[in-house]
Design a protein around this motif. Structure first.
Motif, short mmCIF file in Angstrom:
data_model
loop_
_atom_site.label_atom_id
_atom_site.label_comp_id
_atom_site.label_asym_id
_atom_site.label_seq_id
_atom_site.Cartn_x
_atom_site.Cartn_y
_atom_site.Cartn_z
N SER A 1 68.67 -114.28 -9.86
CA SER A 1 69.98 -114.24 -9.23
C SER A 1 70.77 -115.54 -9.45
O SER A 1 71.06 -116.28 -8.52
CB SER A 1 69.76 -113.97 -7.73
N GLY A 2 71.07 -115.81 -10.71
CA GLY A 2 71.80 -117.04 -11.04
C GLY A 2 70.88 -118.20 -11.37
O GLY A 2 71.32 -119.30 -11.70
N LEU A 3 69.57 -117.96 -11.28
CA LEU A 3 68.56 -118.95 -11.71
C LEU A 3 67.72 -118.25 -12.78
O LEU A 3 67.82 -117.02 -12.94
CB LEU A 3 67.68 -119.35 -10.52
N PRO A 4 66.88 -119.00 -13.50
CA PRO A 4 66.02 -118.31 -14.47
C PRO A 4 65.26 -117.16 -13.80
O PRO A 4 64.78 -117.30 -12.66
CB PRO A 4 65.06 -119.42 -14.92
N ALA A 5 65.18 -116.03 -14.48
CA ALA A 5 64.41 -114.89 -13.97
C ALA A 5 62.94 -115.27 -13.92
O ALA A 5 62.51 -116.23 -14.58
CB ALA A 5 64.60 -113.70 -14.91
N LEU A 6 62.17 -114.52 -13.15
CA LEU A 6 60.74 -114.83 -13.06
C LEU A 6 60.13 -114.99 -14.46
O LEU A 6 59.41 -115.93 -14.74
CB LEU A 6 60.01 -113.73 -12.29
N GLY A 7 60.46 -114.06 -15.34
CA GLY A 7 59.89 -114.10 -16.69
C GLY A 7 60.39 -115.28 -17.51
O GLY A 7 59.70 -115.74 -18.43
N GLU A 8 61.58 -115.78 -17.18
CA GLU A 8 62.09 -116.97 -17.88
C GLU A 8 61.42 -118.24 -17.32
O GLU A 8 61.27 -119.23 -18.02
CB GLU A 8 63.62 -117.04 -17.74
N VAL A 9 61.01 -118.18 -16.06
CA VAL A 9 60.29 -119.30 -15.45
C VAL A 9 58.88 -119.41 -16.05
O VAL A 9 58.34 -120.50 -16.24
CB VAL A 9 60.22 -119.12 -13.91
N ALA B 1 76.61 -116.29 -14.15
CA ALA B 1 76.23 -117.07 -12.97
C ALA B 1 75.46 -118.34 -13.33
O ALA B 1 75.31 -119.24 -12.51
CB ALA B 1 75.40 -116.21 -12.03
N MET B 2 74.93 -118.41 -14.55
CA MET B 2 74.19 -119.63 -14.93
C MET B 2 74.66 -120.24 -16.25
O MET B 2 74.11 -121.23 -16.70
CB MET B 2 72.68 -119.37 -14.94
N HIS B 3 75.71 -119.68 -16.78
CA HIS B 3 76.23 -120.12 -18.08
C HIS B 3 76.69 -121.57 -18.05
O HIS B 3 76.72 -122.26 -19.07
CB HIS B 3 77.39 -119.20 -18.47
N MET B 4 77.06 -122.06 -16.86
CA MET B 4 77.56 -123.44 -16.75
C MET B 4 76.45 -124.49 -16.88
O MET B 4 76.73 -125.66 -17.11
CB MET B 4 78.32 -123.63 -15.43
N GLY B 5 75.21 -124.08 -16.75
CA GLY B 5 74.09 -125.01 -16.92
C GLY B 5 73.64 -125.63 -15.61
O GLY B 5 74.04 -125.19 -14.52
N PHE B 6 72.82 -126.65 -15.70
CA PHE B 6 72.19 -127.26 -14.52
C PHE B 6 72.22 -128.78 -14.62
O PHE B 6 72.56 -129.34 -15.65
CB PHE B 6 70.74 -126.76 -14.39
N PRO C 1 68.32 -122.20 -24.27
CA PRO C 1 68.75 -120.80 -24.41
C PRO C 1 67.78 -119.94 -25.21
O PRO C 1 67.82 -118.71 -25.12
CB PRO C 1 70.10 -120.91 -25.13
N PHE C 2 66.89 -120.58 -25.98
CA PHE C 2 65.88 -119.79 -26.69
C PHE C 2 64.77 -119.34 -25.75
O PHE C 2 64.01 -118.43 -26.06
CB PHE C 2 65.29 -120.60 -27.87
N ASN C 3 64.68 -120.00 -24.61
CA ASN C 3 63.71 -119.58 -23.59
C ASN C 3 64.38 -118.68 -22.55
O ASN C 3 63.87 -117.63 -22.18
CB ASN C 3 63.14 -120.81 -22.88
N THR C 4 65.54 -119.15 -22.07
CA THR C 4 66.18 -118.50 -20.94
C THR C 4 67.45 -117.79 -21.41
O THR C 4 68.50 -118.43 -21.60
CB THR C 4 66.46 -119.54 -19.83
N ALA C 5 67.33 -116.50 -21.58
CA ALA C 5 68.46 -115.71 -22.07
C ALA C 5 69.65 -115.81 -21.12
O ALA C 5 70.81 -115.77 -21.54
CB ALA C 5 68.03 -114.25 -22.23
N GLY C 6 69.36 -115.97 -19.82
CA GLY C 6 70.43 -116.03 -18.82
C GLY C 6 71.42 -117.16 -19.07
O GLY C 6 72.59 -117.05 -18.69
N LEU C 7 70.97 -118.25 -19.70
CA LEU C 7 71.90 -119.36 -19.98
C LEU C 7 73.02 -118.89 -20.89
O LEU C 7 74.13 -119.40 -20.86
CB LEU C 7 71.15 -120.54 -20.61
N VAL C 8 72.69 -117.89 -21.72
CA VAL C 8 73.68 -117.38 -22.66
C VAL C 8 74.44 -116.19 -22.07
O VAL C 8 75.67 -116.14 -22.15
CB VAL C 8 72.98 -116.94 -23.98
#
Ligand code: F6R
Ligand code: MG
Ligand code: MG
Length: 374
Positions: A250-258, A163-168, A152-159
């Motif tokens: 769109s429910g996956l890490p954004a380009l910038g998070e990748v 759509a991605m809060h449940m994890g992978f 979550p310190f890398n990928t804000a979307g996880l927080v």
């Protein structure tokens, strides 16, 4: 025509360096392009792009034949064989190096080249990044892929993105024992890290969404090539120089998070003689030409939109951006720092990893000189 399923295949091989182990000669790229163009004309491929990373020739292809397709793997093998003929004519270094078997027999896996493939049901818009590394091994992807999909310190979307809060889910391979395990984050984060922190043995092979995600839980959202050359050849040939495919947005890490994990040039093993730890430097393709001490190890990121028909709209050379200047600068500082250790660990790899290099050939000669200490 909108296609229901598309397969993205990235297949790469070092079939000759120019000069030494530094880069791919343009004629090899042209030769591979000719072979793949014909395959596009005859309908085997939907689209393709030939890239390079260091001394590795990279075939990026889309088609509708699924993963492990004999036709597509055979095509890649033929492209490498043709380019090897050119490499031999030019006297390039290590011509045909990664083509470890004489004849193609149905699947390119286990023959030397590295492969990352995924079959997807394309979303309305499908942003994809292909990563291409030189002078390192598959475990070099562990840290960045973990950070993209589980930190979550890398990928804000996880927080903040429901759509991605449940994890992978992570498919991890034990490449020594040839076993695999699926681990779920965030629940099993610490267990996952217990494995993949040991990156020379446990490597992330694929990442999947969980049930309830917009993408089917059996469809990979990231895949890494895990071929180990020394295991196929039985001796040191060169590092594996892995590749990966990562889907974004769109429910996956954004380009910038990748891309964010590569702002930190973490230490990976490989570099000179496949025997040293060094920083992974993110670079545009034109700068992916290892020089200093055959390195430092490099990573190129190519951005694509996959059209509804399966065309590769791109590439965008994503590390060709001042936002990664600091990472490059830091990588150079770390390069200097590590180099000053010369032949000492931890610049040189620990003995158990050196087993697969040329060092045992030297140590073997000293064996008889040892006397027992009373
Ligand atoms: C690393 C790599 C190079 C070579 C080195 C020695 O993956 O390929 O660092 O190991 O240039 O190569 P040889 O033994 O072919 O002279
Ligand atoms: Mg090489
Ligand atoms: Mg290479």
């Amino acid at each position: 025509m909108t296609r229901e399923k598309i397969t993205i295949s990235v297949i790469k091989a070092d079939i000759g360096g120019w000069p030494g182990h530094s880069r791919v000669h343009p004629q090899l790229v042209e030769t591979a392009e000719e072979v793949l163009s014909k395959a596009k004309e005859d309908g085997t491929l939907i689209d393709f792009y030939v890239a390079q990373a260091g001394d590795d020739l990279q075939l990026i292809m889309t088609h509708d034949m699924g993963v492990d397709s004999e036709e597509v793997h055979g095509l890649a093998w033929r492209a490498f064989e043709k380019a090897t003929e050119v490499a031999k004519r030019l006297g390039l270094y290590g011509a045909g190096q990664d083509l470890l078997k004489d004849a193609f027999s149905g699947n390119i896996r286990g023959m030397g080249p590295g492969i990352a493939e995924m079959e997807i049901k394309p979303r309305k818009s499908e942003p994809v990044v292909t990563f291409h590394m030189d002078k390192t091994e598959p475990g070099a992807f562990n840290l960045p892929i973990f950070r993209m999909f589980a930190d979550p310190f890398n990928t804000a979307g996880l927080v903040i993105d429901p759509a991605m809060h449940m994890g992978f889910r992570f498919e991890v391979w034990d490449i020594m024992e040839h076993k695999r395990v699926i681990m779920s984050t965030p629940e099993e984060t610490y267990d996952l890290l217990a494995l993949i922190g040991a990156k020379s043995r446990y490597v992330i092979k694929r990442v999947y969404p969980k049930k309830g995600h917009k993408i089917d839980e059996n469809e990979p959202v990231a895949v890494v090539s895990t071929e180990k050359l020394y295991q196929i050849a039985g001796e040191y040939i060169g590092k594996d120089d892995p590749v990966a495919i990562v889907r974004a947005q769109s429910g996956l890490p954004a380009l910038g998070e990748v891309l964010e994990p590569f702002a930190f040039p973490h230490l990976v093993s490989g570099w000179m003689r496949g025997s040293h730890n060094g920083p992974l430097m993110p670079v545009p393709m034109r700068q992916a030409n290892p020089t200093r001490f055959d390195g430092p190890p490099r990573v190129v990121a190519l951005g694509w939109q996959i059209s509804p028909e399966g065309e590769l709209v791109g590439p965008v050379d994503l590390f060709d951006d001042p936002a990664f200047d600091w990472a490059r600068q830091k990588a150079l500082e770390v390069t200097d720092y590590m180099r000053r250790h010369g032949p000492f660990e931890p610049h040189r790899l620990p003995l158990e990893d050196m087993e697969y290099t040329t060092l045992p050939g030297v140590l073997g000669k000293l064996k008889d000189r040892f006397e027992k200490i009373e």
